[in-house]
Design a protein around this motif. Structure first.
Motif, PDB file in Angstrom:
ATOM      1  N   MET A 437       0.802  -1.187   0.070  1.00  0.00           N
ATOM      2  CA  MET A 437       0.161   0.004  -0.020  1.00  0.00           C
ATOM      3  C   MET A 437       0.736   1.275  -0.055  1.00  0.00           C
ATOM      4  N   ALA A 438       2.197   1.106   0.587  1.00  0.00           N
ATOM      5  CA  ALA A 438       2.966   2.131   0.863  1.00  0.00           C
ATOM      6  C   ALA A 438       3.751   2.642  -0.590  1.00  0.00           C
ATOM      7  N   LEU A 439       3.738   1.680  -1.427  1.00  0.00           N
ATOM      8  CA  LEU A 439       4.817   2.062  -2.591  1.00  0.00           C
ATOM      9  C   LEU A 439       3.762   1.884  -3.931  1.00  0.00           C
ATOM     10  N   ASN A 440       4.408   2.162  -4.928  1.00  0.00           N
ATOM     11  CA  ASN A 440       3.687   1.985  -6.285  1.00  0.00           C
ATOM     12  C   ASN A 440       3.928   0.583  -6.697  1.00  0.00           C
ATOM     13  N   THR A 441       3.123   0.108  -7.601  1.00  0.00           N
ATOM     14  CA  THR A 441       3.183  -1.209  -7.987  1.00  0.00           C
ATOM     15  C   THR A 441       4.603  -1.735  -8.391  1.00  0.00           C
ATOM     16  N   ARG A 442       5.338  -0.975  -9.066  1.00  0.00           N
ATOM     17  CA  ARG A 442       6.687  -1.715  -9.582  1.00  0.00           C
ATOM     18  C   ARG A 442       7.319  -1.730  -8.392  1.00  0.00           C
ATOM     19  N   LYS A 443       7.597  -0.730  -7.499  1.00  0.00           N
ATOM     20  CA  LYS A 443       8.349  -0.804  -6.539  1.00  0.00           C
ATOM     21  C   LYS A 443       7.921  -1.763  -5.347  1.00  0.00           C
ATOM     22  N   ALA A 444       6.590  -1.867  -5.261  1.00  0.00           N
ATOM     23  CA  ALA A 444       6.176  -3.057  -4.293  1.00  0.00           C
ATOM     24  C   ALA A 444       6.444  -4.275  -4.750  1.00  0.00           C
ATOM     25  N   VAL A 445       6.311  -4.577  -5.913  1.00  0.00           N
ATOM     26  CA  VAL A 445       6.646  -6.041  -6.589  1.00  0.00           C
ATOM     27  C   VAL A 445       8.147  -6.040  -6.352  1.00  0.00           C
ATOM     28  N   LEU A 446       8.919  -5.338  -6.694  1.00  0.00           N
ATOM     29  CA  LEU A 446      10.394  -5.319  -6.635  1.00  0.00           C
ATOM     30  C   LEU A 446      10.818  -5.456  -5.258  1.00  0.00           C
ATOM     31  N   CYS A 447      10.501  -4.722  -4.282  1.00  0.00           N
ATOM     32  CA  CYS A 447      10.539  -4.940  -2.830  1.00  0.00           C
ATOM     33  C   CYS A 447      10.171  -6.348  -2.238  1.00  0.00           C
ATOM     34  N   LEU A 448       8.878  -6.887  -2.656  1.00  0.00           N
ATOM     35  CA  LEU A 448       8.530  -7.842  -2.025  1.00  0.00           C
ATOM     36  C   LEU A 448       9.308  -9.200  -2.589  1.00  0.00           C
ATOM     37  N   ALA A 449       9.493  -9.109  -4.055  1.00  0.00           N
ATOM     38  CA  ALA A 449       9.920 -10.284  -4.551  1.00  0.00           C
ATOM     39  C   ALA A 449      11.357 -10.518  -4.298  1.00  0.00           C
ATOM     40  N   ALA A 450      12.100  -9.246  -4.012  1.00  0.00           N
ATOM     41  CA  ALA A 450      13.429  -9.366  -3.719  1.00  0.00           C
ATOM     42  C   ALA A 450      13.657 -10.111  -2.277  1.00  0.00           C
ATOM     43  N   LEU A 451      12.692  -9.307  -1.459  1.00  0.00           N
ATOM     44  CA  LEU A 451      12.815  -9.819  -0.069  1.00  0.00           C
ATOM     45  C   LEU A 451      12.380 -11.296   0.122  1.00  0.00           C
ATOM     46  N   GLY A 452      11.317 -11.928  -0.733  1.00  0.00           N
ATOM     47  CA  GLY A 452      10.846 -13.196  -0.433  1.00  0.00           C
ATOM     48  C   GLY A 452      12.089 -14.089  -1.107  1.00  0.00           C
ATOM     49  N   GLY A 453      12.810 -13.700  -2.279  1.00  0.00           N
ATOM     50  CA  GLY A 453      13.798 -14.416  -2.907  1.00  0.00           C
ATOM     51  C   GLY A 453      14.969 -14.476  -1.933  1.00  0.00           C
ATOM     52  N   ILE A 454      15.327 -13.510  -1.180  1.00  0.00           N
ATOM     53  CA  ILE A 454      16.529 -13.668  -0.265  1.00  0.00           C
ATOM     54  C   ILE A 454      16.189 -14.672   0.817  1.00  0.00           C
ATOM     55  N   LEU A 455      14.925 -14.351   1.313  1.00  0.00           N
ATOM     56  CA  LEU A 455      14.520 -15.290   2.474  1.00  0.00           C
ATOM     57  C   LEU A 455      14.455 -17.051   2.317  1.00  0.00           C
ATOM     58  N   TYR A 456      14.097 -17.051   0.976  1.00  0.00           N
ATOM     59  CA  TYR A 456      13.864 -18.575   0.643  1.00  0.00           C
ATOM     60  C   TYR A 456      15.273 -19.040   0.122  1.00  0.00           C
ATOM     61  N   LEU A 457      16.106 -18.100  -0.492  1.00  0.00           N
ATOM     62  CA  LEU A 457      17.392 -18.629  -0.634  1.00  0.00           C
ATOM     63  C   LEU A 457      18.224 -18.877   0.378  1.00  0.00           C
ATOM     64  N   LEU A 458      18.153 -18.340   1.552  1.00  0.00           N
ATOM     65  CA  LEU A 458      18.968 -18.457   2.738  1.00  0.00           C
ATOM     66  C   LEU A 458      18.229 -19.425   3.881  1.00  0.00           C
ATOM     67  N   LEU A 459      16.971 -19.854   3.466  1.00  0.00           N
ATOM     68  CA  LEU A 459      16.494 -20.820   4.104  1.00  0.00           C
ATOM     69  C   LEU A 459      17.066 -22.401   4.334  1.00  0.00           C
TER      70      LEU A 459
END
Length: 509
Positions: A437-459
């Protein structure tokens, strides 16, 4: 305004899919992961050894009886699940204390007869239960929400087939980089590819909830009122005839003697579950249930004996009426416990494509509305719908990684540990919604996808540093269930990383 039949069906398809689309996506994700609940349980309890399956019940049943006679000799009920297949890989015992005490359970080592020392976690069972019992909601509310969402899904499927008169032509059509058209093509591809599965899983889901959406079925035959309703469920689902403890202690037959009594009626190798009512009491009865995991039928054959004399009390076949048989087949198809490895893979892939079907439908709706209204003033409501779409479709998988991280990082001895894992899951989901809700569409997708990618990569790395068996030493322990979970995490990280890369290169519209 006069509208054609197909136009009306298009409107119906759009709104039935949209109004409860977020709930349907949640149901598809948790249902698909819940189908792998046993494997997720194994990963979230790394103290457990590899599966301890048995083919004959004698020794294992004796082990269970010895333990229950030690810890709960005066319980009102015993329930013993034998380790027969992937759905039940360990010997599990349950007992209900006399009075108002809560049911207790333990996983036992078939070799030592002692409970496994495992961390407290709700594991994959949480995801399975969230699929049909929404967490934190009262049961009545969750039942009706799930029932309505399933009804809407069935209407959306039927109306979608009517709308797409070129359904097979569109199956082979995908136009990339075409905005709303691309979302629609992907939605059509996901829908048509898995159409038989979606029809089966939706209709059988309604059969699961039939007593919620059609309660008059009960009142028509049993009469109104809660007491009559409970009598109906007792008649339909009870596995043991009514019996009440007398308070007079009495020794039950030995395990070999009980199995000798039941073997002419049911091969002992088929026994999957044993239930004892009023154990060690003069009124004790014991029921032997055949396995349901190997069969499409959801119900089991049940043989009930007097636990002292071995006299037959009841023998119920798997199919006692046509109506019950039909319902059992529908439930068996929905749960898919009967499926072998390849068919299980097809269930999982179809479930994931169902997630994509709902997600692409949600994004297509916003994209098409923006296209129609691009010449008008921007609508704030579309901005919020898109933000929630991102927070649900992308945010929930990211939040799930926090659930798995919490399983590895929380202190094993922490009080209420499993509740903390669940609380962190929903807190993380709330954070992802706020980011969307705080970011525009592209930035929100970028932020969440990058965060999720890092979390699953390090799991897998976190797992390797906190558990003795993991992906990187699978050549030593050969436990491919644990390794498979870590590989799935790496694959998820790859997908989210690719999405983040795409979002970083794409200009905001």
């Amino acid at each position: 305004m006069n509208m054609s039949f197909r136009a009306r069906m298009s409107t119906l398809h759009t709104w039935t899919g949209l109004l409860l689309g977020w709930v349907l996506y949640f149901m598809f994700v948790t249902g698909t992961l819940g189908y792998l609940d046993t494997e997720i349980d194994r990963w979230m309890k790394p103290e457990l050894p590899r599966a301890q399956l048995v083919t004959t019940p004698e020794k294992t049943l004796q082990t269970a009886f010895n333990y229950l006679n030690t810890v709960a000799p005066e319980a009102s009920n015993w329930l013993i699940q034998l380790p027969k297949n992937r759905n039940q890989p360990y010997l599990q015992v349950h007992w209900k204390p006399q009075g108002e005490g809560a049911r207790q359970s333990e996983l036992l080592d078939v070799n030592t007869g002692q409970p496994f020392a495992t961390r407290e976690t709700k594991g994959g069972q949480l995801l399975y239960q969230m699929h049909w019992k929404l967490h934190y909601l009262p049961r009545v509310a969750s039942d009706w929400i799930i029932t309505l969402a399933t009804m809407f899904m069935l209407v959306a499927i039927v109306s979608g087939v009517i709308v797409h008169k070129k359904i097979f032509t569109e199956f082979f059509t995908f136009r990339a980089r075409k905005g709303a058209r691309s979302w629609l093509d992907m939605h059509n591809l996901m829908s048509v590819t898995t159409l038989p599965f979606q029809i089966m899983i939706t209709y059988s889901g309604l059969v699961f909830m039939m007593f919620v959406c059609f309660p008059w079925i009960i009142s028509a035959f049993y009469g109104p009122g809660e007491q009559n309703k409970q009598q109906f469920f007792h008649d339909v689902f009870v596995s043991l005839p009514d019996t009440a403890p007398t308070g007079v202690p009495a020794d039950m037959l030995t395990v070999p003697a009980l199995l000798e009594k039941v073997s002419p009626l049911m091969p002992t190798g088929r026994i999957s579950l044993v239930e004892v009512e009023a154990p060690n009491d003069e009124a004790a009865r014991i029921a032997f249930n055949s396995g349901v995991a190997e069969s499409l039928l959801r119900s089991a054959e049940i043989i009930t004996l007097n636990a002292h004399t071995g006299e037959l009390v009841m023998h119920r076949s798997q199919i006692d009426t046509t109506a019950r048989g039909f319902r059992d087949v529908m439930l068996g198809l929905h749960e898919g416990l009967y499926a072998g490895p390849l068919l299980r893979l097809l269930y999982v892939v179809s479930g994931l494509m169902g997630c994509a079907m709902v997600a692409t439908g949600l994004f297509y709706w916003v994209k098409s509305r923006k296209k129609k209204e691009k010449k008008l003033a921007p609508r704030k409501d579309l901005r919020w719908v898109q933000a929630i779409n991102i927070g649900v479709v992308l945010g929930f998988p990211v939040a799930l990684s926090i659930y798995f991280w919490a399983n590895r990082l929380l202190p094993v001895a922490q009080a209420n540990r499993s509740d903390t894992e669940v609380a962190l899951l929903f807190a993380a989901w709330l954070v992802t919604l706020l980011i969307a809700m705080a970011l525009n569409t592209r930035k929100a997708v970028l932020c969440l996808a990058a965060l999720g990618g890092i979390l699953y990569l390090l799991l897998p790395v976190v797992s390797a540093s906190t558990a003795p068996r993991h992906l990187f030493n699978v050549h030593l322990h050969q436990d491919w269930v644990l390794a498979g979970f870590d590989l799935a995490a790496l694959f998820t990280a790859l997908l989210l990383g690719g999405l983040a890369w795409y979002a970083a290169r794409r200009k905001e519209h």
